[in-house]
Design a protein around this motif. Sequence first.
Motif, PDB file in Angstrom:
ATOM      1  N   GLN A   1      -1.326  -0.314  -3.996  1.00 15.06           N
ATOM      2  CA  GLN A   1      -2.483   0.080  -4.066  1.00 15.06           C
ATOM      3  C   GLN A   1      -2.646   1.597  -3.288  1.00 15.06           C
ATOM      4  O   GLN A   1      -1.803   1.482  -2.157  1.00 15.06           O
ATOM      5  N   LEU A   2      -3.014   2.770  -3.802  1.00 16.53           N
ATOM      6  CA  LEU A   2      -3.128   3.945  -3.110  1.00 16.53           C
ATOM      7  C   LEU A   2      -4.404   4.085  -2.103  1.00 16.53           C
ATOM      8  O   LEU A   2      -5.426   3.364  -2.238  1.00 16.53           O
ATOM      9  N   THR A   3      -3.844   4.539  -0.956  1.00 20.52           N
ATOM     10  CA  THR A   3      -5.103   4.770   0.022  1.00 20.52           C
ATOM     11  C   THR A   3      -6.077   6.187  -0.565  1.00 20.52           C
ATOM     12  O   THR A   3      -5.238   6.804  -1.439  1.00 20.52           O
ATOM     13  N   ASN A   4      -7.170   6.266  -0.087  1.00 15.96           N
ATOM     14  CA  ASN A   4      -7.851   7.328  -0.431  1.00 15.96           C
ATOM     15  C   ASN A   4      -7.134   8.678  -0.123  1.00 15.96           C
ATOM     16  O   ASN A   4      -7.220   9.737  -0.920  1.00 15.96           O
ATOM     17  N   THR A   5      -6.696   8.811   1.059  1.00 14.37           N
ATOM     18  CA  THR A   5      -6.174   9.987   1.175  1.00 14.37           C
ATOM     19  C   THR A   5      -4.840  10.524   0.313  1.00 14.37           C
ATOM     20  O   THR A   5      -4.717  11.465  -0.288  1.00 14.37           O
TER      21      THR A   5
ATOM     22  N   SER B   1       0.635  -3.911   3.835  1.00 14.48           N
ATOM     23  CA  SER B   1      -0.770  -3.689   4.356  1.00 14.48           C
ATOM     24  C   SER B   1      -0.805  -4.056   5.837  1.00 14.48           C
ATOM     25  O   SER B   1      -1.501  -3.614   6.379  1.00 14.48           O
TER      26      SER B   1
ATOM     27  N   ARG C   1       0.750   4.662   1.395  1.00 14.77           N
ATOM     28  CA  ARG C   1      -0.159   5.357   2.527  1.00 14.77           C
ATOM     29  C   ARG C   1       0.577   6.382   3.087  1.00 14.77           C
ATOM     30  O   ARG C   1       1.764   6.653   2.952  1.00 14.77           O
TER      31      ARG C   1
ATOM     32  N   ARG D   1       1.123   1.354  11.109  1.00 12.47           N
ATOM     33  CA  ARG D   1       1.013   2.705  10.300  1.00 12.47           C
ATOM     34  C   ARG D   1       2.453   3.354  10.373  1.00 12.47           C
ATOM     35  O   ARG D   1       3.104   3.843   9.354  1.00 12.47           O
TER      36      ARG D   1
ATOM     37  N   LYS E   1      -4.448   9.465  -2.751  1.00 11.26           N
ATOM     38  CA  LYS E   1      -5.041   9.716  -3.864  1.00 11.26           C
ATOM     39  C   LYS E   1      -5.260  10.955  -4.005  1.00 11.26           C
ATOM     40  O   LYS E   1      -5.062  11.529  -5.024  1.00 11.26           O
TER      41      LYS E   1
ATOM     42  N   LYS F   1       0.580  -1.380   0.007  1.00 10.89           N
ATOM     43  CA  LYS F   1       0.189   0.193  -0.098  1.00 10.89           C
ATOM     44  C   LYS F   1       0.819   1.204  -0.113  1.00 10.89           C
ATOM     45  O   LYS F   1       1.991   1.083   0.689  1.00 10.89           O
TER      46      LYS F   1
END
Length: 74
Positions: A62-66, A24, A5, A28, A68, A3
């Motif tokens: 994959q990108l997180t929404n934030t 993932s 992030r 964090r 992106k 990810k």
Amino acid sequence: MLKIRLKRLGRKKRACYRIIVIDSRHKRDGKAIEELGFYNPLSKQSKVNLNKIQERIANGAQLTNTVKNIINKT
């Protein structure tokens, strides 16, 4: 799964973030595979390495929404 992030830095109520690639399943603020940029929400500054992000996405990350949203603004 990899990810892209945010990793939180800074002191309490003065956060800034690094954009990182990490598995993932890791926490964090765990050890990142690669750092791709930073984002400071207080001053609205961001610096993103788009070439490296595109390489990682092509390899299945994959990108997180934030993240992106940050990329779309730059």
